[in-house]
Design a protein around this motif. Structure first.
Motif, PDB file in Angstrom:
ATOM      1  N   MET A   1      18.323 -54.396  13.885  1.00 12.94           N
ATOM      2  CA  MET A   1      16.930 -54.209  14.311  1.00 12.94           C
ATOM      3  C   MET A   1      16.736 -52.835  14.953  1.00 12.94           C
ATOM      4  N   PHE A   2      17.707 -52.390  15.775  1.00 10.53           N
ATOM      5  CA  PHE A   2      17.629 -51.096  16.425  1.00 10.53           C
ATOM      6  C   PHE A   2      18.823 -50.251  15.999  1.00 10.53           C
ATOM      7  N   SER A   3      18.597 -48.939  15.926  1.00  4.43           N
ATOM      8  CA  SER A   3      19.661 -48.050  15.452  1.00  4.43           C
ATOM      9  C   SER A   3      20.722 -47.781  16.510  1.00  4.43           C
ATOM     10  N   SER A   4      20.439 -48.093  17.794  1.00  3.65           N
ATOM     11  CA  SER A   4      21.411 -47.874  18.853  1.00  3.65           C
ATOM     12  C   SER A   4      21.175 -48.877  19.976  1.00  3.65           C
ATOM     13  N   PHE A   5      22.222 -49.058  20.773  1.00  3.99           N
ATOM     14  CA  PHE A   5      22.129 -49.955  21.925  1.00  3.99           C
ATOM     15  C   PHE A   5      21.092 -49.446  22.921  1.00  3.99           C
ATOM     16  N   ARG A   6      21.016 -48.128  23.080  1.00  3.32           N
ATOM     17  CA  ARG A   6      20.065 -47.549  24.020  1.00  3.32           C
ATOM     18  C   ARG A   6      18.621 -47.863  23.619  1.00  3.32           C
ATOM     19  N   LEU A   7      18.312 -47.830  22.322  1.00  4.06           N
ATOM     20  CA  LEU A   7      16.958 -48.155  21.860  1.00  4.06           C
ATOM     21  C   LEU A   7      16.636 -49.628  22.095  1.00  4.06           C
ATOM     22  N   SER A   8      17.631 -50.494  21.917  1.00  2.00           N
ATOM     23  CA  SER A   8      17.391 -51.917  22.174  1.00  2.00           C
ATOM     24  C   SER A   8      17.108 -52.151  23.658  1.00  2.00           C
ATOM     25  N   MET A   9      17.800 -51.404  24.528  1.00  2.00           N
ATOM     26  CA  MET A   9      17.534 -51.517  25.960  1.00  2.00           C
ATOM     27  C   MET A   9      16.144 -50.969  26.305  1.00  2.00           C
ATOM     28  N   ALA A  10      15.721 -49.929  25.609  1.00  2.00           N
ATOM     29  CA  ALA A  10      14.377 -49.383  25.836  1.00  2.00           C
ATOM     30  C   ALA A  10      13.317 -50.406  25.465  1.00  2.00           C
ATOM     31  N   TRP A  11      13.518 -51.110  24.364  1.00  2.00           N
ATOM     32  CA  TRP A  11      12.570 -52.162  23.957  1.00  2.00           C
ATOM     33  C   TRP A  11      12.523 -53.268  24.999  1.00  2.00           C
ATOM     34  N   LEU A  12      13.705 -53.718  25.446  1.00  2.00           N
ATOM     35  CA  LEU A  12      13.763 -54.786  26.448  1.00  2.00           C
ATOM     36  C   LEU A  12      13.085 -54.342  27.741  1.00  2.00           C
ATOM     37  N   HIS A  13      13.353 -53.132  28.178  1.00  2.00           N
ATOM     38  CA  HIS A  13      12.783 -52.610  29.420  1.00  2.00           C
ATOM     39  C   HIS A  13      11.256 -52.550  29.321  1.00  2.00           C
ATOM     40  N   THR A  14      10.748 -52.087  28.201  1.00  2.00           N
ATOM     41  CA  THR A  14       9.295 -51.927  28.035  1.00  2.00           C
ATOM     42  C   THR A  14       8.582 -53.264  28.037  1.00  2.00           C
ATOM     43  N   TRP A  15       9.023 -54.187  27.208  1.00  2.00           N
ATOM     44  CA  TRP A  15       8.262 -55.415  27.014  1.00  2.00           C
ATOM     45  C   TRP A  15       8.521 -56.445  28.104  1.00  2.00           C
ATOM     46  N   LEU A 173      11.652 -66.431  37.487  1.00  2.00           N
ATOM     47  CA  LEU A 173      11.826 -65.852  36.155  1.00  2.00           C
ATOM     48  C   LEU A 173      11.584 -64.350  36.195  1.00  2.00           C
ATOM     49  N   ALA A 174      10.547 -63.932  36.938  1.00  2.00           N
ATOM     50  CA  ALA A 174      10.255 -62.500  37.047  1.00  2.00           C
ATOM     51  C   ALA A 174      11.401 -61.757  37.728  1.00  2.00           C
ATOM     52  N   ALA A 175      12.014 -62.359  38.754  1.00  2.00           N
ATOM     53  CA  ALA A 175      13.142 -61.717  39.433  1.00  2.00           C
ATOM     54  C   ALA A 175      14.342 -61.589  38.500  1.00  2.00           C
ATOM     55  N   LEU A 176      14.569 -62.626  37.697  1.00  2.00           N
ATOM     56  CA  LEU A 176      15.678 -62.574  36.740  1.00  2.00           C
ATOM     57  C   LEU A 176      15.432 -61.486  35.698  1.00  2.00           C
ATOM     58  N   VAL A 177      14.203 -61.408  35.211  1.00  2.00           N
ATOM     59  CA  VAL A 177      13.846 -60.370  34.242  1.00  2.00           C
ATOM     60  C   VAL A 177      13.946 -58.992  34.882  1.00  2.00           C
ATOM     61  N   MET A 178      13.613 -58.912  36.173  1.00  2.00           N
ATOM     62  CA  MET A 178      13.704 -57.626  36.855  1.00  2.00           C
ATOM     63  C   MET A 178      15.143 -57.108  36.876  1.00  2.00           C
ATOM     64  N   LEU A 179      16.102 -58.005  37.091  1.00  2.00           N
ATOM     65  CA  LEU A 179      17.501 -57.588  37.055  1.00  2.00           C
ATOM     66  C   LEU A 179      17.849 -57.010  35.689  1.00  2.00           C
ATOM     67  N   ALA A 180      17.345 -57.675  34.617  1.00  2.00           N
ATOM     68  CA  ALA A 180      17.586 -57.154  33.269  1.00  2.00           C
ATOM     69  C   ALA A 180      16.893 -55.813  33.073  1.00  2.00           C
ATOM     70  N   LEU A 182      16.238 -53.590  35.378  1.00  2.00           N
ATOM     71  CA  LEU A 182      16.962 -52.554  36.119  1.00  2.00           C
ATOM     72  C   LEU A 182      18.174 -52.064  35.332  1.00  2.00           C
ATOM     73  N   VAL A 183      18.913 -53.013  34.773  1.00  2.00           N
ATOM     74  CA  VAL A 183      20.093 -52.629  33.993  1.00  2.00           C
ATOM     75  C   VAL A 183      19.682 -51.837  32.756  1.00  2.00           C
ATOM     76  N   SER A 184      18.668 -52.319  32.048  1.00  2.00           N
ATOM     77  CA  SER A 184      18.229 -51.617  30.841  1.00  2.00           C
ATOM     78  C   SER A 184      17.647 -50.251  31.179  1.00  2.00           C
ATOM     79  N   GLY A 185      17.002 -50.139  32.352  1.00  2.00           N
ATOM     80  CA  GLY A 185      16.472 -48.835  32.758  1.00  2.00           C
ATOM     81  C   GLY A 185      17.577 -47.822  33.013  1.00  2.00           C
ATOM     82  N   VAL A 186      18.679 -48.278  33.606  1.00  2.00           N
ATOM     83  CA  VAL A 186      19.813 -47.384  33.828  1.00  2.00           C
ATOM     84  C   VAL A 186      20.417 -46.938  32.502  1.00  2.00           C
TER      85      VAL A 186
END
Length: 563
Positions: A1-15, A173-180, A182-186
């Motif tokens: 679906m994504f060409s790199s792990f970083r792009l998949s993290m960008a999608w997760l972080h955005t949505w 749920l929002a706090a759990l997503v926030m942890l994700a 934060l990691v994806s943002g890094v």
């Protein structure tokens, strides 16, 4: 679906950030306000504007008031629904408790009553509650809303959605997503160290917005991570309620065995017994704390099985000098005053839990650190708000060309959540100073002002978001900033007009709970005015590029040859 792990993290972080960022914004903002919830209470309830008091005499002051407490009408009605019929005429008294902190002028007192006719829950109970002036024992009006500790504070973790604890689950749920997030943002930011020092406010709005988003996210990253994690830890019993569901018999048996091992009665005996002097027990508890080289005041006092031979009194030391909340309990036999147990130091696991809980609730006495908490919470708000803005700024031109209203709706929700939320918080403060003191159910009316103002802000945001669909900046941001400034100044002026405690007076007396509130409101007004002026310039800047394609299209029509 994504060409790199970083792009998949960008999608997760955005949505993930977009969908649950609205909830996180509420949690961060009202969590930041809750750092000074007691001070907000003092501003909202002028009768409580005096210095914090120690726990008063139980025998002379508290005991007669405890004996007069009755169950809350709302809890009785809820219990009738659970029982499916009328309740017994007299509900047996179970427990008394009183709680205070180094920031509380007033004292909160609670009573617990057994509901004996619920076959589905033999432990059914209801509560009564009063707030008193500990100097005189005077009971304060019951319908005065503690805006800080009674409204803003629970709003940040429950959203005031009480049905089936729905608000707790949404925030969890929002706090759990926030942890994700934060990691994806890094992961997304390969040059994260540079984000500490990069902010270009003079650049175009998309660039400066992203810079501010990165800066606040990176600077407050440890704060955001610890608070999301500790919040989940505090409410783990709600999110994983095995002790109340699958393992309830085992949990009950463990609690009974633990109480037996400590010498503390788990249930009343049914045999009446008088109560010895609790004041003498308090003196003994203080003596024992001092002997352990940790003198202190009483933070929490609880009487179990009131009036029963199995009754005992638990006295907890206030934790204002450490991160953990209350602790070092000494338990006494209620009928004789004999020491049953002095709690030993907590186990390593309990110490970690106490530390995380205290770190999140910050009841310790350290004013500079409390302001750092506020700063961390507000940086979380800025990080989320700039994330919303960047999402809209990046996509609104494309959506405009496609004829899509997606950016418009995201922007309207962002305005509602950011400036609309601040407007609602200010509206309840203004209502607090405007409503008559003797108005029945005054606290309910204040809450109606809060929710009504927020709904009006939402309607205004939707109405004024039409320019976003044309690739321009919505004027709702600027207009609500001006209203924020007006309401903040109005709250300060109304406090002066209705109580006489103007800013110069409270500063001269050094009464910082009220002076700090007024100063914070004026700072809020100044920031809102600065934001409104900057947004006005940004609106003019966005209007010119948006008008260019329209002008080019008109020129083409004029220059087109006639057929």
């Amino acid at each position: 679906m994504f060409s790199s792990f970083r792009l998949s993290m960008a999608w997760l972080h955005t949505w993930f950030g977009l969908v649950l960022g609205y909830v996180l914004m509420v949690a961060f903002f009202f969590g930041a306000l809750s750092v000074f919830d007691r001070e907000i209470d003092r501003w909202a309830i002028p009768e409580s504007r005096f210095e914090p008091q120690p726990m008063p005499s139980f025998d002379k002051v508290l005991k007669p008031i405890f004996q007069s407490i009755t169950p809350e009408d709302e809890e009785l009605e809820a219990a009738r629904e659970r029982v499916g019929g009328p309740l017994p005429e007299k509900l047996p008294l179970m427990n008394w408790s009183a709680y205070t902190t180094h920031r509380d002028p007033v004292l909160s007192m609670y009573a617990e009553f057994a509901v004996t006719n619920n076959p589905n829950d033999p432990d059914e109970h209801v509560h009564g509650h009063v707030t008193i002036d500990p100097r005189s024992g005077e009971v304060l009006p019951h319908d005065r809303l503690k805006i800080g500790s009674g409204f803003f504070y629970p709003l940040h973790f429950s959203l005031h959605l009480e049905w089936q604890s729905l608000g707790y689950w949404i925030v969890g749920l929002a706090a759990l997503v926030m942890l994700a997030a934060l990691v994806s943002g890094v992961v997304m930011h390969r040059k994260i160290f540079r984000e500490f020092f990069t902010f270009r406010p003079a650049k175009h709005i998309r660039r400066s917005t992203l810079d501010l988003h990165n800066l606040t996210g990176v600077l407050a990253l440890p704060f955001h991570f610890i608070f999301a994690l500790s919040g989940l830890t505090i409410f783990a019993g709600i999110y994983l309620p095995v002790s109340e569901t699958m393992l309830k018999p085992q949990a009950q048996a463990h609690a009974m065995e633990e109480a037996r091992a400590k010498g503390l009665a788990f249930k009343p005996s049914g045999t009446p017994a008088p109560m010895a002097s609790v004041d003498a027990m308090v003196l003994e508890a203080k003596r024992r704390w001092a002997a352990r080289d940790m003198p202190g005041e009483v933070g929490f006092l609880q009487v179990h099985h009131v009036g029963d031979a199995n009754g005992y009194v638990s006295i907890y030391r206030a934790g204002s000098d450490r991160v953990a909340l209350v602790g070092q309990a000494v338990h006494f036999e209620a009928s004789s005053g004999r020491v049953i147990l002095e709690e030993p130091p907590p186990t390593p696991v309990a110490s970690i839990n106490n530390f995380l809980t205290g770190l999140h609730l910050q009841h310790f006495r350290h004013w500079l650190l409390r302001w750092f908490y506020v700063l961390g919470g507000l940086m979380g708000c800025v990080c989320i708000a700039t994330g919303f803005l960047f999402f809209v700024e990046k996509r609104k031109a494309q959506h405009s060309r496609q004829g899509s209203n997606a950016s418009r709706w995201v922007d309207a929700l962002a305005v509602t959540t950011v400036t609309g939320m601040v407007l609602a918080a200010l509206a309840i403060l203004v209502a607090n100073r405007l409503l008559p003191v003797d108005l029945p159910h005054r606290g309910d009316w204040e809450q109606r002002f809060f929710w009504g103002s927020w709904m009006l802000a939402c309607g205004h945001a939707v109405w004024r978001s039409a320019p976003v669909a044309r690739g321009r900046l919505a004027p709702a941001w600027r207009e609500q900033c001006w209203l924020i400034a007006a309401l903040a100044v109005a709250a300060v002026a109304l406090n002066w007009a209705t109580t006489g405690d103007h800013l110069l007076s409270t500063l001269a007396r050094g009464y910082w709970p009220v002076a700090g509130m007024d100063l914070s409101l004026l700072v809020c007004a100044g920031l809102a005015v600065a934001a409104a002026l900057r947004l006005r310039r940004a609106e003019r800047g966005s209007a010119a590029p948006a008008a260019a394609p329209e002008a080019a299209a008109r020129d083409k029509l004029v220059e087109a040859p006639r057929v």
